[in-house]
Design an enzyme around this catalytic site. Structure first.
Site, PDB file in Angstrom:
ATOM      1  N   LYS B 225       0.833  -1.211   0.000  1.00  0.00           N
ATOM      2  CA  LYS B 225       0.000   0.000   0.000  1.00  0.00           C
ATOM      3  C   LYS B 225       0.866   1.260   0.000  1.00  0.00           C
ATOM      4  O   LYS B 225       0.535   2.254  -0.651  1.00  0.00           O
ATOM      5  CB  LYS B 225      -0.943  -0.026   1.201  1.00  0.00           C
ATOM      6  CG  LYS B 225      -1.998  -1.130   1.074  1.00  0.00           C
ATOM      7  CD  LYS B 225      -2.718  -1.389   2.388  1.00  0.00           C
ATOM      8  CE  LYS B 225      -3.765  -2.489   2.226  1.00  0.00           C
ATOM      9  NZ  LYS B 225      -4.284  -2.956   3.530  1.00  0.00           N
ATOM     10  N   GLY B 323     -13.459  -5.030   3.901  1.00  0.00           N
ATOM     11  CA  GLY B 323     -14.882  -5.359   3.958  1.00  0.00           C
ATOM     12  C   GLY B 323     -15.443  -5.556   2.559  1.00  0.00           C
ATOM     13  O   GLY B 323     -15.057  -4.874   1.622  1.00  0.00           O
TER      14      GLY B 323
END
Lengths: 346, 346
Positions: B225, B323
């Site tokens: 990331k 999620g």
């Protein structure tokens, strides 16, 4: 490279800082944004009016000495805002004057005149967006121009543009915000043991609070921002006077200490929520937040807004809520948005 | 109303959730976005391949029972991703398969095939952006299409699009982030008195941590990331293997307790900064943050990135980092960005 002619209404701290940035960072900004900006006119209550279709000499403007007016650089000592805004050879009017919090004037009229004369307008004033956002946006759409006001809430921290851009279609159902740095600073200093009066005096010493801190601690500053957010983000059509408001004057050292003893924090919260039927409910009031609330840790003069969304749950943005440079950046980001619209629509 | 034909590569949790949203929320999304989406093909390792230029019957796809394949609804049991991606009658390829963290495959090839065949592509995979962002963006530009990957960092929380959009021209000089919810959750539970092993077991029970938590607690997930952020936001051209990395395995209960006793918090921080000469420095390592640091209060599985900027100082966005629904929204926001580009460029 595309150029926009810009007219500055008001040359106080914010527009002066913007002018300085445009003057000294012109090359870098042109590289980053793909356009140039030429200031073709300035009007200011103290300085008078100067207009030059080929570009006002900004070096000379920024070098004016105390007491000098635009008469010293080829302008005049007087100003007539309506005539200036309607006739100045500008694509964009940058409005950064004083706003009366009761009716949004004179900024509201400044914005209306700019839009009526076919110019896009950006402003750091809360007034126009809090009292007439729907009317002014409709007018802008009719004229094929833009009305931008990122700086009306949290200065340059891009709350409005985050909501309308990257969070488009996220299913926004509400927001809660710490929208007044002065009251947040005062509550923080009360946690350190000061009385409210002592904390206010300290905030005044630091330049956070005005001589009359009523708008900050009484909640009316937050009320204007809640109105802007509710209308912009939740599609409401509220007038600032319709927002129930309670400030922090009732928060005692005992309440602050009691909350702190269980890790909680009193914060002045402006919030809005939209029901399934579209009804929008808004309020300004102190709330005691548990330590794990996304806004509980927002400290000092920092501001923050938490968005409630259907797809992402809570998304929070925090950053400066005031400041000369920070607010000038809001205007720059508005101009970038006006450019993006202009490229897209011809 | 404009329609885009969409091909789904992979029908795991994320793309299945996206398909469900497109199926049930079609009318609301069309109203909010101004376009419609038609799924013209799906390929999945377990389910096979189905293609229909008039639109795959998504009701039938979503109603497939355990063990059934696309053969049951007019497709085939086999899948050949390259042929599918190159030939499926789609404007946009939505890539949501598994990525090998060592080389970004097979997602990287999926993206390349889509772009080479003139299709825009969006992906939730970190691999393509972490290992070949510059190459793939150049390829997209050459083909006049888009490569979007908001979901690669913090799922649907719009970190990348906030930086490239509303924070354009803000003078970005660096970022610090809490980019792995599992390790943040574990550090939080250690503050509550658990050992690291106990906290890991609890995270696994809650479904936050994988059976093998190495990528989360060892830092390699954050490293990917950080690479994406440094390349995207700071204009670096880094390869993930060039990012120095230290995980949280060395953080002991004693260190956590000692920090907590003075109000500080250990956090796994991925960061990057750009020097005046353009040099970008990056790292992944645990840091002890004082209580007033904007990232100190980011609790549980929440993620956050603080941007360091010249005009605004620190601006922080926090929200979900993972999620099903949150990541599916990332893809939807990518498609909205592809639409915006498409409108702007004819």
């Amino acid at each position: 490279m595309k150029n926009y002619n810009v007219a500055l209404v008001g040359l106080g701290n914010v527009n002066r800082t913007l002018a300085q940035i445009l003057h000294t960072d012109a090359a870098r900004l042109a590289e980053e944004t793909g356009f140039t900006l030429r200031v073709t006119g300035i009007t200011d209550l103290r300085l008078g009016t100067v207009v030059d279709p080929d570009g006002v000499d900004m070096g000379a403007v920024l070098a004016l000495r105390q007491g000098e007016t635009f008469a010293a650089i080829g302008g005049v000592e007087t100003c007539d805002n309506e005539t200036f805004i309607r006739t100045c050879p500008a694509d964009i009017v940058v409005e950064a004057t004083f706003t009366n919090p009761l009716d949004g004037e004179p900024a509201l009229s400044h914005v209306r005149w700019a839009l009526e004369s076919g110019k896009s307008v950006c402003t750091t004033n809360k007034g126009p967006a809090a009292f007439a956002a729907r009317e002014l946006k409709a007018l802008a759409a009719e004229m094929g121009v833009r009305f931008e006001y990122e700086g009306a809430v949290m200065s340059g921290t891009p709350v409005l543009r985050l909501a309308s851009g990257p969070l488009e279609a996220v299913g926004m159902t509400g927001f809660s915000g710490i929208l007044n740095g002065t009251s947040n600073y005062i509550l923080g200093r009360m946690e350190a043991g000061l009385s409210q009066a002592e904390a206010i005096a300290e905030a005044q010493d630091h330049g956070y609070a005005e001589a009359d801190p009523t708008a900050d601690i009484g909640g009316s500053d937050v009320r204007l921002k809640v109105t802007v957010l509710a209308n912009d983000i939740l599609g409401a059509n509220l007038h600032a006077h319709e927002v129930p408001m309670e400030g922090i004057t009732g928060i005692t050292p005992e309440m602050v200490a009691e909350a702190l003893s269980r890790g909680a924090h009193w914060k002045l919260i402006g919030q809005g929520s939209k029901a399934d039927d579209g009804t929008v409910t808004v309020s300004v009031a102190p709330q005691m937040l548990d330590a794990d609330h996304p806004l509980a840790g927002v400290a000092g003069a920092t501001n923050a807004v938490m968005f409630d969304t259907r797809f992402l749950g809570a998304v929070t943005i925090s950053g400066p809520g005031a400041g000369r440079v920070e607010t000038a950046y809001a205007l720059l980001s508005d101009i970038i948005a006006i450019d993006a619209y202009s490229r897209q629509h011809g």
